[in-house]
Design an enzyme around this catalytic site. Structure first.
Site, PDB file in Angstrom:
ATOM      1  CG  ASN A 230      27.290  30.191 -10.725  1.00  0.00           C
ATOM      2  OD1 ASN A 230      28.540  29.714 -11.124  1.00  0.00           O
ATOM      3  ND2 ASN A 230      26.518  30.283 -11.535  1.00  0.00           N
TER       4      ASN A 230
ATOM      5  CG  ASP B 235      14.918  30.951  -9.549  1.00  0.00           C
ATOM      6  OD1 ASP B 235      15.225  30.035  -9.621  1.00  0.00           O
ATOM      7  OD2 ASP B 235      14.691  31.726  -8.466  1.00  0.00           O
TER       8      ASP B 235
ATOM      9  CG  ASN C 286      18.276  33.503  -6.808  1.00  0.00           C
ATOM     10  OD1 ASN C 286      18.848  32.237  -7.297  1.00  0.00           O
ATOM     11  ND2 ASN C 286      17.364  33.712  -6.145  1.00  0.00           N
TER      12      ASN C 286
ATOM     13  CG  ASP D 130     -15.397  -0.620  -4.106  1.00  0.00           C
ATOM     14  OD1 ASP D 130     -15.070  -1.540  -3.118  1.00  0.00           O
ATOM     15  OD2 ASP D 130     -15.728  -0.756  -5.288  1.00  0.00           O
TER      16      ASP D 130
ATOM     17  CG  ASP E 115     -12.224  -1.919   1.365  1.00  0.00           C
ATOM     18  OD1 ASP E 115     -11.778  -2.786   2.175  1.00  0.00           O
ATOM     19  OD2 ASP E 115     -13.039  -1.816   0.510  1.00  0.00           O
TER      20      ASP E 115
ATOM     21  CG  ASP F  98     -12.097  -6.798  -3.001  1.00  0.00           C
ATOM     22  OD1 ASP F  98     -11.656  -8.205  -3.315  1.00  0.00           O
ATOM     23  OD2 ASP F  98     -13.375  -6.755  -2.839  1.00  0.00           O
TER      24      ASP F  98
END
Length: 850
Positions: free
Chosen positions: A660, A689, A685, A592, A596, A331
């Site tokens: 891998n 990570d 692993n 708002d 709406d 709006d």
């Protein structure tokens, strides 16, 4: 003694005094002490009872992967067969990985919970004899609730008094028309739709006001009874769909790989249990275990950064949608314009100033008791004189169908009904007009003059509403049916100027690939004038009347090219947004108002402001603490940063890690021993990570912010194939160096490849995290520190006492020279492949403005 109405009791048939007595309450409401006791007894006024997940639950959820559970079971079986040390190491690594995921998700959940407190819904409750704004969750049976237009009704309530009260009960009845409510008594057999003395949790006030006694809260409400049936899964965002499909892809690859590797190793007469552990450890390596935690951390980090920019995220997954958004519907009032409406003038039908129009406009605006709005405030603030002995006898509130408001006023000279509203709607109830010399004439002879004057005002950017009146001689009340045979008196013109920097803000949106489309109820001439002022050279405008005549197919063809949708009815907003979505756009809607909510629900990004009515804030995914498009621009940038950093983890997981694991699977078929022990795979692993946990704080290149980000699984598959294959090529090159040149034994091979695997998987992060040459895009501080830390740990590990636990051996110095050469060649090849990949093999871009 406190009683309570059972869900089966028909409280709508009880007199108000009986209800007060039964609930030990009264017109003055409850005391804070009594309310606190009732809150403990009944619990929070919530259907979900949602609380932040407990720490224990979050920790246990880290083990929900079947592969992780199988790995733990196989490790325990291994311990039962005597290999206690290896089993303990494997379980310890799994626990450490799970603790890392738990720590990140727990703190992310806490951060989000704190942010949501900033946009809690509140209601007006009478406590300790005073009206207080309290969280809806604090409402208890016996509370006295004050309701006005735009309020969400916080509980099932019995009306104590009401004034022109209309509510929306579509969630219960399916009907979108307002329902009139009045205090009184209704028969015991009345169905829900006929209980006119009752308001229900989950509905909201459209107009009028009332005081109501809370009877049922939480799951005991009518909404609570049907909430299980009403629950609809929140539609997945593009990103969520992509993550789900990516998970399925990894699951399929992992399942096939585990079965094949395990079967072949058994056929090669390798130990069954070791083969099973190896296969499961490979599966864990293939599975990006930290992906849920990485996503949670990225989203919560993005939400915290956005909160600092006055953008509060209610639904975390909407951050990615905000980054993907390429159309913003809004709006104009308060976002594009100042939002402070000024009264320009009040004129007669000839366009000259009229004190009578001003006086009647003020009477209508000041005496109406419904929803307060900026137009009435502007009229009241501009009128300096005051009338005595003037009172309102009746009122017909404004609604979005009639688009007008009427009051019946009594003064010393008699009764007069005054109506103001949208010009066409006011003219539709008039059959006469008053000229500026006071003559009453047939309106038909002045219709063209009125229309010409209206168009002139509108072309000057003035919002123009009509005013009419008629004397009332009968003593009867004034209702909707009496809005007829009125006398058109003149115009009320108002001005809401554009914000000073709005043109620059819209230009920024365009630079980010986001097109702004204005959806307004104002007439097309006013809307066009505003559009030209804010930078649209030749604005394309479509009116609500034209939309009504168009099929969905025609609107689908037309809507994407429209800049302004003018004279739009509330129910047309939802249709416009649906059509724009069907055209392949990611659509945000900023609203708002009371009307709406449906559009906010259907938009991929529902945006409201902290000053919005409750129903709009409830429907929104994102709430702005400042009603300013500039704030939203900052939010879009943060959304794209969050999306980009999440994608980085996926690119990392699908490059070196994937390569891998495939290399390891292939090597296990021709080596007489396992290329890496299960515990070594898990340690690989875990270590790779660690740097990836710092992704949320990584820098983002400008190129990733310039256009909307879209998920593209085909792109990820191509990335995985090319960079996974490249990683495998250098893995096999490492095998060749270890076996053919250095001629190492089993432990040295496993140690050498472990070091090379971690180095390559860690350093490739610096390559794939950016589309630019890696030396032109420096990583964030935490990513760089964690990367260096992991490399130091891996280099020192064979020399530490714990190396024996993992089966590592000290390597000859020549190995490090060869490893350095292989990794350098790998980094150089990856950089070259990346440049070729982004320039040649990317027909479907991740960031493509529609």
């Amino acid at each position: 003694m406190l009683n309570e109405f059972k869900p089966t009791q028909r409280f709508w048939n009880a007199p108000v005094d009986d209800a007060f007595h039964y609930l030990s309450s009264g017109a003055a409401g409850l005391t804070s002490a009594e309310a606190a006791l009732r809150l403990k007894r009944y619990g929070a006024n919530s259907l979900t009872g949602k609380k932040m997940a407990s720490g224990l639950f979050l920790f246990i959820s880290q083990f929900k992967s079947p592969i992780t559970l199988l790995l733990i079971i196989a490790s325990l079986l291994s311990a039962g067969l005597g290999d206690i040390t290896d089993a303990a190491i494997i379980i310890a690594i799994v626990l450490i990985s799970s603790l890392l995921g738990f720590w990140q998700e727990y703190h992310a959940a806490k951060a989000v919970a704190e942010l949501l407190k900033m946009v809690q819904l509140h209601c007006s409750v009478l406590r300790d004899g005073q009206v207080k704004a309290l969280s809806v969750e604090q409402v208890v049976p016996g509370d006295m609730i004050s309701l006005s237009a735009g309020d969400i009704i916080p509980a099932d309530c019995l009306l104590v008094e009401s004034q022109e009260l209309f509510t929306d009960e579509a969630v219960f009845t399916g009907e979108t028309f307002p329902v009139e409510k009045n205090a009184g008594i209704v028969t015991t057999e009345a169905p829900l739709s006929k209980r006119t003395n009752t308001v229900f949790m989950g509905s909201h006030v459209i107009s009028g006001k009332a005081k109501a006694l809370a009877i049922h809260t939480g799951v005991n409400t009518e909404l609570g009874k049907i909430s299980a049936d009403l629950k609809r899964a929140i539609p997945e965002t593009d990103f969520e769909k992509g993550i789900r499909k990516f998970g399925y892809l990894l699951m399929e690859i992992t399942l096939v790989l585990v079965i094949i590797i395990f079967s072949i190793n058994v056929l090669l007469h390798k130990p069954v249990l070791n083969s099973l552990l190896f296969s499961l450890a490979l599966a864990v390596g293939l599975t990006p275990q930290l992906l849920p935690a990485i996503i949670s951390v990225n989203l919560s980090t993005g939400a915290r950064r956005m909160a600092a920019l006055k953008v509060i995220v209610k639904r975390l997954s909407s951050i990615e949608n905000l980054g993907s958004m390429n159309i913003l519907c809004s709006d104009k009032t308060g976002t594009i314009t100042e939002g402070k409406i000024d009264l320009k003038d009040t004129t007669g039908i000839a366009g000259n100033h009229s004190d009578k129009v001003f006086q009647y406009a003020w009477l209508n605006a000041s005496l109406q008791t419904g929803y307060r709005n900026p137009i009435d405030d502007a009229i009241c603030s501009g009128y300096q004189r005051r009338l005595v002995n003037c009172r309102v006898l009746a009122e017909v509130p404004y609604d979005f169908v009639r688009k007008r408001l009427s009051v019946l006023v009594q003064d010393e000279q008699g009764r007069i009904a005054i109506t103001k509203g949208a010009l066409r709607n006011v003219l539709s109830v008039c059959d006469r007009a008053e000229t500026e010399n006071g003559n009453i004439v047939d309106i038909k002879s002045y219709e063209s003059q009125i229309t010409t004057r209206y168009e002139a005002f509108s072309n000057n950017g003035l919002r123009t509403i009509g005013l009419a009146y008629k004397p009332i001689t009968a003593a009867s009340n004034f209702t909707r049916s009496d809005e007829t045979g009125m006398i058109f008196l003149g115009f009320i013109t108002l001005f809401d100027p554009p914000k000073p920097n709005i043109a620059e803000t819209i230009a920024k949106l365009n630079q980010l690939g986001v097109k702004l489309k204005i959806i307004t109820g104002d007439n097309a001439l006013v809307a066009k004038s505003l559009a030209i002022q804010i930078g649209f050279d030749e604005p394309q405008i479509l009116t609500g009347g034209q939309i009504n005549k168009m099929s969905n197919a025609a609107l689908l063809h037309t809507a994407p090219g429209i800049h302004v949708f003018a004279e739009v009815e509330p129910n047309q907003k939802e249709r416009i947004i649906s059509i724009l979505k069907r055209a392949g756009n990611v659509v945000g809607f900023m609203g708002d108002g009371i009307n709406d909510a449906p559009a906010l629900h259907i938009a991929e990004v529902g945006i409201s402001v902290d000053t919005a009515v409750d129903i709009a804030k409830e429907a929104a995914d994102i709430v702005l603490l400042s009603k300013d498009l500039e704030v939203l621009v900052d939010g879009i940038v943060e959304g794209r940063k969050t999306f980009t950093n999440t994608m980085k983890y996926i690119f990392m997981a699908t490059s070196a890690n994937f390569g891998n694991m495939f290399s390891m699977a292939g090597a296990s078929l021709f080596l007489p021993f396992l290329p890496l022990l299960p515990k070594q795979i898990l340690l690989t692993n875990l270590l790779t990570d660690l740097p990836e946990m710092a992704i949320a704080a990584d820098r983002v290149d400008a190129i990733n912010i310039q256009s909307p980000q879209r998920w593209d699984l085909h792109f990820i598959k191509r990335f995985m194939m090319i960079f996974g294959l490249l990683s495998s090529v250098f893995d096999y090159l490492t095998f060749g160096v270890l076996l053919l040149i250095l001629r190492v034994d089993e432990k040295e091979f496993q140690t050498g490849w472990f070091i090379e695997s971690v180095f390559s998987a860690t350093l490739i992060v610096l390559i794939v995290r950016t589309r630019m040459p890696f030396y032109k895009s420096l990583p964030g501080k935490y990513l760089l520190i964690s990367t260096i830390g992991v490399l130091i740990i891996v280099t020192l590990l064979p020399f530490l006492p714990v190396s024996a636990w993992f089966g590592f051996a000290v390597l000859p110095p020549m190995y490090y020279l060869w490893m350095g050469a292989v990794i350098a060649a790998y980094m150089l090849s990856a950089e070259m492949a990346k440049q070729w990949f982004y320039h040649r093999l990317r027909p479907h871009r991740l960031a493509d403005p529609k």
